[in-house]
Design a protein around this motif. Structure first.
Motif, short mmCIF file in Angstrom:
data_model
loop_
_atom_site.label_atom_id
_atom_site.label_comp_id
_atom_site.label_asym_id
_atom_site.label_seq_id
_atom_site.Cartn_x
_atom_site.Cartn_y
_atom_site.Cartn_z
N ARG A 64 0.82 -1.22 0.00
CA ARG A 64 0.00 0.00 0.00
C ARG A 64 0.86 1.27 0.00
O ARG A 64 0.35 2.36 -0.21
CB ARG A 64 -0.95 -0.02 1.19
CG ARG A 64 -2.02 -1.08 0.99
CD ARG A 64 -3.13 -0.99 1.98
NE ARG A 64 -4.27 -1.78 1.51
CZ ARG A 64 -4.91 -2.69 2.24
NH1 ARG A 64 -4.56 -2.93 3.47
NH2 ARG A 64 -5.93 -3.35 1.73
N MET A 65 2.16 1.08 0.28
CA MET A 65 3.06 2.23 0.23
C MET A 65 3.75 2.34 -1.11
O MET A 65 4.69 3.12 -1.27
CB MET A 65 4.11 2.11 1.35
CG MET A 65 3.52 2.32 2.74
SD MET A 65 4.68 1.87 4.04
CE MET A 65 5.85 3.20 3.89
N SER A 66 3.29 1.56 -2.09
CA SER A 66 4.01 1.53 -3.36
C SER A 66 3.78 2.79 -4.19
O SER A 66 4.52 3.08 -5.11
CB SER A 66 3.59 0.30 -4.16
OG SER A 66 2.21 0.39 -4.49
N GLY A 67 2.74 3.52 -3.87
CA GLY A 67 2.44 4.71 -4.68
C GLY A 67 3.24 5.91 -4.25
O GLY A 67 3.98 5.87 -3.27
N GLU A 68 3.04 6.99 -4.99
CA GLU A 68 3.83 8.19 -4.69
C GLU A 68 3.41 8.84 -3.38
O GLU A 68 4.16 9.59 -2.78
CB GLU A 68 3.71 9.19 -5.84
CG GLU A 68 2.26 9.49 -6.15
CD GLU A 68 2.10 10.75 -6.97
OE1 GLU A 68 2.89 11.67 -6.77
OE2 GLU A 68 1.19 10.79 -7.79
N SER A 69 2.19 8.52 -2.90
CA SER A 69 1.75 9.16 -1.66
C SER A 69 2.32 8.47 -0.44
O SER A 69 2.00 8.82 0.69
CB SER A 69 0.22 9.17 -1.59
OG SER A 69 -0.25 7.87 -1.32
N LYS A 70 3.20 7.51 -0.66
CA LYS A 70 3.89 6.79 0.41
C LYS A 70 2.91 6.16 1.39
O LYS A 70 3.16 6.08 2.59
CB LYS A 70 4.82 7.74 1.18
CG LYS A 70 5.85 8.40 0.32
CD LYS A 70 6.64 9.41 1.12
CE LYS A 70 7.66 10.14 0.25
NZ LYS A 70 8.42 11.13 0.99
N GLY A 71 1.77 5.79 0.88
CA GLY A 71 0.82 5.11 1.74
C GLY A 71 -0.27 6.01 2.27
O GLY A 71 -1.29 5.52 2.78
#
Lengths: 514, 398
Positions: free
Chosen positions: A218-225
């Motif tokens: 879930r932290m894989s995106g740019e929003s860091k989770g």
């Protein structure tokens, strides 16, 4: 009769992502959606006149690459909206707030530890990042490209340096509780931080394996989770995907429920050649791509008679029971949460990790939790269009609510958990009941029926060690191809999994176009 | 006094024929098969073997696993499980079948009896419930029942077997073709007789309700007194089946579900059972893997060998050269065949070396001393023992 290059079953976000990629490559394709509206668990639904909500109420790791490839911004999807603060609600109003890498409401020591924790988790999330948008290598005969996926991850692991590498190998399968206990003192903070590793799964803080990996996914995106609600809501993602796919030439049909995937036999073996709809219409294509869950795909639409026995047994045994119910409240005004200003964050009700564990214990044995734990957002605070003027929608993921309720799901059982959930909210927002115009609680079984997803499971099948990576959903179907030539999977039941991420749809398209 | 047997659950079960078997088991040579007490031999294994080849013998096959598979989807379910086309089995016929894992590795072999349009009996050497449970999943209209304990079974094999059954009053049994099923009234019940067996010779298998097993035995033995009827055990069975080149589990093949090491199990093609694999029928488990194997060729081939000399090549390696430096296979079963008067063996040999020379390195013992010899092997295409009477209908009378 029209003939398509591809048929995609299910217009959930993965089906739409796959459709958009394939259509952009020039494929002639149709997406068949059984419901009246596209979007699956991300679809916006009117649950009370004038009040709209989607089961997935926030986005936290939708792939930036996919958004940019498919030009979603130009179709109305806001790529980088404001991050939602995550608020750990406390009855004594000493709420813990996590926002933009900073925490408040805890001790200085916890704040300091949080930075170490966050640094390490981000490094680990970075380590896994190459995996999510790639086809997993097969076990056995690997192509060079597949080996490179391993090599890339191996190299990243090595780059962590000795200490972090060892720490990664130790931490990745740790129960959430052990990880939190190592870093923090504050119980609400521990509960809040472990939440994203647990929600949607059959996992509690003491469960071994899985939680940390889920968190890293879930932290894989740019929003860091961190979670977001884009302007226009979650539905703007679905709508932009639909527009992107349709603009590229994909046909999207709603109320087109597939009854059977047509498999043709012959000396050379089986091949998928199209689908038959509930109303008897047959549609032919060179390939059929299923965005719906693996059990439904293979056991209901394909049929065991054309599958091998061992494979069938693995599909049958996939763990697909959902443990999250969805509470929707239509409110006649903005509720007040004690000690909190405007409720524009993602609020977690889980006083400590034990509370989560106890709620899970009840559900494990088929019972409703005495004290449910939950995640609440008010989508109407971010997108006024989802409720009539001045009114609001409260949306909550309530855990843990078993798919298989002891004694079966009855209206009384549903009312009981609904009441308990509202009572729980009332501890933090005492006047909530005065605002309720309408309430709806969807058990995992309701989700299964409404959204046609086995077990009502967010991820189609449990996001757990034995059903991840090259084991998702099971070997021989983990690279988007299936044992039946011409039949592909592209849904959350494939690597990398569910959540509004789009990886499965993207990876399947890459594999199909290879 | 406490008379409870603490080992009650572990003691071997007795076959419905046991009272008679026990009386005849002079040597008390009992082994076990699927939890049943089961004779290795009764008096003398060689003698029993000669009875099977020259008169007739009876072999208790009650411990064999028997499953009744019934319902509207029974045929479809079995057809997806086994490699042979079950739809082609006619009513009251028996078919030899194998079934495989998804990888095309053989789980077991057995026979399917078509008892009515929607009722079959599957027999096999080892318990198969777990695989059947997996195989039946998804077929709503199928019921699987383990009928092992509800059906006594006796194999009657040898040249005089038909004559004995006729003498017993089974009128018309001589009209049964190989793999036919016939039924006869028997003490108010039905005696089912199939012209099947595991000896490669003329023979039948008798199926009866356990309560009538002893009556059946007594009438059979009364009718067979002048025809040299004699019980035979596992040792004689193994001799007879090897002459017929039939495969035996744990010798020619290792059941795939019990195999730990990679590809230490076998495929039907490797076992010369390619004729049982029907790619024109509807889908079956292992089909894709087997089709790949058929196209690519198999790694091993079960080969019938006639070996020079008279020392059985038990456990021998097969080499490509007389110096025994190029190993190309291994013997699975070997014996001196009294009926064929030859030193015979079955061996798994790597297919790419089948056409060349074959040498067996045979170890044997003489009064506690070990000797070895290298013997030339000749490949045989046909079973070592295949008398015409096994196939003729009506069979020759005695």
């Amino acid at each position: 009769m029209k003939r398509y290059d591809s048929i995609i079953i299910g217009a959930g976000h993965n089906g739409l992502v796959c459709a958009a990629y394939l259509a952009r490559s020039g494929q002639r394709l149709v997406v068949l959606e059984a419901s009246e509206t596209a979007g699956g668990l991300g679809a916006s639904r009117e649950f009370h006149p004038g009040f709209h909500v989607s089961v997935a109420h926030t986005i936290n790791h939708f792939s930036r690459k996919i958004a940019s490839d498919l030009k979603l911004a130009s179709y109305g999807f806001e790529a980088s909206p404001k991050l939602l603060p995550t608020v750990g609600l406390s009855v004594d109003t000493k709420h813990v707030v996590l926002h933009q890498d900073a925490i408040s409401g805890t001790s200085a020591r916890d704040s300091e530890s949080y930075h170490d924790y966050a640094r390490l988790m981000m490094r680990f999330a970075g380590l896994l990042r190459p995996f999510w948008l790639k086809t997993m290598p097969r076990i056995g005969n690997n192509s060079l490209a597949e080996l490179m996926t391993f090599a890339h991850a191996g190299l990243n692991l090595r780059r962590l340096g000795k200490n972090d590498m060892r720490e990664f190998l130790r931490v990745v399968s740790l129960p959430a509780r052990d990880l939190m206990d190592e870093y923090f003192d504050s119980e609400p903070l521990k509960a809040l931080l472990s939440w994203d590793g647990l929600v949607g799964s059959k996992l509690a803080p003491r469960s071994p394996n899985g939680a940390v990996l889920t968190m890293l996914y879930r932290m894989s995106g740019e929003s860091k989770g961190a979670h977001v609600i884009p302007t226009g809501g979650v539905k703007s993602l679905i709508e932009s995907l639909m527009t992107s796919a349709a603009t590229a030439g994909a046909e999207i049909r709603s109320s087109a429920e597939v009854d059977r995937i047509l498999i043709e036999g012959g000396g050379a073996g089986l091949v998928a050649r199209g689908v038959r709809l509930i109303d008897g219409e047959t549609i032919e294509a060179d390939r059929v791509i299923s965005a719906i869950d693996p059990q439904r795909t293979f056991l209901d639409l394909v049929g065991v008679e054309v599958l091998d026995i061992g494979f069938t047994n693995r599909i049958r045994r996939l763990r697909c029971d959902g443990y999250v119910a969805k509470l929707h409240l239509a409110l006649n005004g903005l509720p007040e949460f004690d000690g909190l200003g405007r409720p524009d964050g993602r609020m977690i009700i889980a006083p400590d990790m034990d509370a989560i564990e106890y709620a899970f214990d009840d559900a494990k044995y088929g019972e409703c939790p005495q004290n449910p734990v939950m995640e609440i957002v008010l989508p109407s605070v971010h997108d006024a269009s989802v409720a009539p003027t001045g009114r609001h929608v409260l949306s909550a993921h309530v855990m843990y609510v078993p798919y298989r309720m002891k004694g079966g799901w009855t209206n009384a059982a549903r009312d009981l958990i609904c009441e308990r959930a509202i009572d729980t909210i009332a501890r933090y927002a005492p006047r909530i009941r005065e605002h309720i115009e309408h309430r709806e609680l969807l058990t995992p079984m309701d989700l299964e029926q409404i959204f046609r997803v086995t077990g009502g499971h967010w991820h189609h099948t449990e996001f757990a060690m034995d059903q991840l990576l090259m084991m998702r959903p099971t070997y021989e179907a983990a690279q988007y191809r299936t044992p039946i030539p011409g039949l592909f999977l592209c849904g959350a039941g494939c690597h990398p999994g569910g959540g509004l991420m789009g990886g499965a749809g993207h990876n399947a398209a890459v594999e199909i176009l290879r | 006094m406490n008379t409870t047997d603490p080992y009650a659950g572990e003691r071997l079960q007795e076959s419905p024929f046991h009272p008679r078997l026990q009386a005849l088991n002079i040597r008390n040579a009992w082994a076990s098969w699927n939890g049943y007490k089961f004779a290795e031999y009764y008096y003398d294994a060689e003698y029993e073997y000669f009875c099977v080849r020259n008169s007739c013998g009876t072999y208790d096959i009650s411990p064999m696993q028997k499953y009744e598979i019934s319902g509207p989807d029974a045929e479809a379910m079995l057809n997806r499980m086994v490699t042979r086309d079950v739809a082609k089995i006619k009513l009251n016929r028996v078919a030899y079948c194998v079934w495989c894992t998804d990888e095309g590795r053989m789980i077991d072999d057995g026979t399917i009896f078509k008892l009515s349009s929607d009722k079959f009996m599957l027999t096999c050497g080892s318990p198969c419930s777990a695989w059947l449970e997996k195989s039946v999943f998804g077929f709503d209209g199928v019921k699987v029942a383990d009928v092992t304990d509800n059906l006594a079974a006796l194999s009657v094999q040898g040249p005089t077997s038909c004559a004995v059954l006729k003498n017993m009053g089974l009128i018309g049994i001589d009209a049964a073709k190989r793999f036919d099923i016939m039924r006869f009234p028997f003490h108010g019940d039905t005696l089912m007789v199939s012209r099947t067996g595991f000896t490669g010779d003329l023979g039948y298998e008798l199926w009866i309700r356990p309560a009538l097993a002893l009556e059946l035995w007594d009438e059979l033995y009364a009718a067979g007194a002048d025809y040299g009827i004699q019980p035979y055990g596992e040792v004689a069975t193994n001799m007879a089946r090897l002459e017929a080149a039939f495969i035996m589990p744990a010798m020619e093949f290792n059941e795939a579900l019990r195999t730990v090491h990679f590809e230490h199990d076998q495929t039907p093609f490797e076992l010369n059972l390619g004729w049982l694999v029907d790619f024109d029928k509807p889908h079956f488990s292992g089909r894709s893997a087997l089709l790949r194997e058929k196209k690519r060729g198999s790694q091993y081939a079960l080969t019938k060998l006639d070996i020079e000399g008279n020392k059985p090549a038990e456990g021998s390696y097969i080499y490509k050269n007389k110096r025994c430096t190029r190993k190309i296979g291994y013997v699975t079963s070997a014996m001196w065949s009294p009926a064929v008067k030859a030193n015979i063996a079955l061996a798994m040999i790597r297919t790419e070396h089948l056409q060349g020379q074959l040498w067996a390195e045979i170890y044997y013992e003489k009064e506690l001393r070990q000797y070895s010899r290298v013997a030339r092997c000749t490949r045989k295409e046909k079973p070592f023992w295949a008398p015409a009477r096994a196939r003729v209908t009506p069979p020759p009378d005695y």
